[in-house]
Enzyme design. Structure first.
Site, PDB file in Angstrom:
ATOM      1  CE  LYS A  10      -3.637   2.366   2.501  1.00 37.30           C
ATOM      2  NZ  LYS A  10      -4.704   2.231   3.500  1.00 37.30           N
TER       3      LYS A  10
ATOM      4  CE  LYS B 279      -6.175   1.642  -0.467  1.00 34.54           C
ATOM      5  NZ  LYS B 279      -6.589   1.629   0.913  1.00 34.54           N
TER       6      LYS B 279
HETATM    7  C1  PBG Z   1      -7.198   3.505   5.461  1.00 31.79           C
HETATM    8  C2  PBG Z   1      -7.693   3.174   4.109  1.00 31.79           C
HETATM    9  C3  PBG Z   1      -7.600   4.028   3.024  1.00 31.79           C
HETATM   10  C4  PBG Z   1      -8.212   3.393   1.963  1.00 31.79           C
HETATM   11  C5  PBG Z   1      -8.662   2.157   2.393  1.00 31.79           C
HETATM   12  N1  PBG Z   1      -8.335   2.027   3.737  1.00 31.79           N
HETATM   13  C6  PBG Z   1      -7.088   5.404   2.915  1.00 31.79           C
HETATM   14  C7  PBG Z   1      -5.828   5.795   3.533  1.00 31.79           C
HETATM   15  O1  PBG Z   1      -4.894   4.999   3.678  1.00 31.79           O
HETATM   16  O2  PBG Z   1      -5.764   6.955   3.902  1.00 31.79           O
HETATM   17  C8  PBG Z   1      -8.328   4.031   0.605  1.00 31.79           C
HETATM   18  C9  PBG Z   1      -9.329   3.488  -0.330  1.00 31.79           C
HETATM   19  C10 PBG Z   1      -9.664   4.401  -1.448  1.00 31.79           C
HETATM   20  O3  PBG Z   1      -9.054   5.477  -1.649  1.00 31.79           O
HETATM   21  O4  PBG Z   1     -10.589   4.044  -2.169  1.00 31.79           O
HETATM   22  N2  PBG Z   1      -7.037   2.505   6.344  1.00 31.79           N
END
Ligand code: PBG
Length: 333
Positions: free
Chosen positions: A203, A257
């Protein structure tokens, strides 16, 4: 994969197999189906609520009753898995994040309701503290630092509460070190042997999460950024190390991601590890495509299906996408 060099023209005319829809279908190397899609859904308190999210046109926050009816439609469209993200009541967002592992929080109640009504649908969750945290971070903040080990202990409590509520797939999205191993051993000890973990293994610290933070109500609260725990977008080797580490610790599946800007990572992860590999087409990717389509600058349906197929070509087994019901509808028709 061996690629045979084509015979010289005119023995080889590669356009021969592109001539008709039937020939193109026959030789298609990848196909998209509704079963490849995981649908991320935002949930909140209330009854009969469908609350629009300005930065994600077409996406709404649903109360649990509405979640059940939308999930029923999704199942009819062939979608196998739904992923829940809570919009927590602001009064319940604290620095200690106790609501995160409350067995009766909105997520755990929604899991139980979905499993009772639609037992064949897989329910995936999110494990991170941000929807419950007063400061929008995925971990506890102590003197401005996001502390790792204390956060992992809290994430384990969240995982157990979600597993006990009946979740099929846990999705740790927090990027703390050691969380997968800690969760896996706590789940085994609690007799939760069959709950799967889909780790958000790679991520990246991305600007594409903006609309999601609006959707869960974390944008205005977030102090600073997430660069001390999410991966630098410059780094490929580090992403692969994260995947290897999470698999070693007991992850069943891994996720990359965001999606579209990171297809190189998807492709390398699938080639190198050969495990179930998913990509998250995140909120910002969805918002870009929707905005361009709404302006008439892009053909919305064409780019939706093309972007999802690209994940399959890159080696992904499935995609988390806000387009899931719409894409499934197009694929059916
Ligand atoms: C946070 C989380 C995020 C997303 C999923 N879980 C955002 C972040 O890390 O700030 C993002 C998903 C998306 O942008 O569609 N635990």
């Amino acid at each position: 994969m061996p690629v045979h060099a084509p015979a010289p023209y005119p023995a080889a005319r590669l356009r021969r197999l592109r001539r008709t829809p039937a020939l193109r279908d026959l030789v298609a190397e990848n196909r998209l189906s509704a079963a490849d899609l995981i649908w991320p859904v935002f949930i909140r308190e209330g009854a009969r609520v469908e609350e629009p999210i300005a930065s994600m046109p077409g996406v709404v926050r649903l109360s649990v009753d509405r979640l059940l009816s939308k999930a029923t439609e999704a199942v009819e469209l062939g979608i196998t898995t739904i992923c829940l993200f809570p919009y927590t009541d602001p009064a319940l967002r604290t620095e200690t994040c106790d609501e995160a592992w409350n067995p009766d929080n909105i997520t755990n109640r929604a899991i139980r309701a979905l499993k009772a009504e639609l037992p064949g649908l897989s329910v995936m969750t999110d494990i991170a503290l941000d929807p419950y945290n007063a400061n929008g971070h995925d971990g506890f903040v102590v003197d401005g630092e996001i502390v790792n080990d204390e956060t992992v202990a809290a994430l384990v409590k969240m995982a157990l509460a979600q597993a006990e509520s009946g979740a099929d797939i846990l999705g740790p999205s927090d990027m703390m070190d050691g969380r997968i191993g800690a969760m896996r051993s706590a789940l085994e000890a609690a007799g939760q042997r069959d709950v799967a973990i889909l780790s958000y293994a790679a991520k990246f610290a991305s600007g594409f999460y903006g609309p999601f933070r609006d959707a869960v109500g974390a944008s205005g609260r977030l102090v600073g950024d997430k660069k001390t725990y999410q991966i630098n977008p410059a780094n490929r080797d580090e992403a692969l190390r994260c995947v290897a580490r999470d698999l070693d610790e007991g992850a069943d599946m891994v996720m990359i991601k965001p999606g579209m800007p990171y297809l190189d990572i998807c492709s390398t992860v699938k080639d190198r590890f050969g495990v179930p590999t998913f990509a998250y087409q995140v909120s910002g990717e969805y918002a870009m495509l929707q905005a361009a389509a709404q302006n008439g600058w892009l053909d919305g349906e064409a780019v939706m299906l093309e972007s999802l197929l690209a994940f399959k070509r890159a080696g992904c087994d499935g995609i988390l996408t806000y387009f899931a019901p719409e894409a499934a509808r197009c694929l059916r028709d």
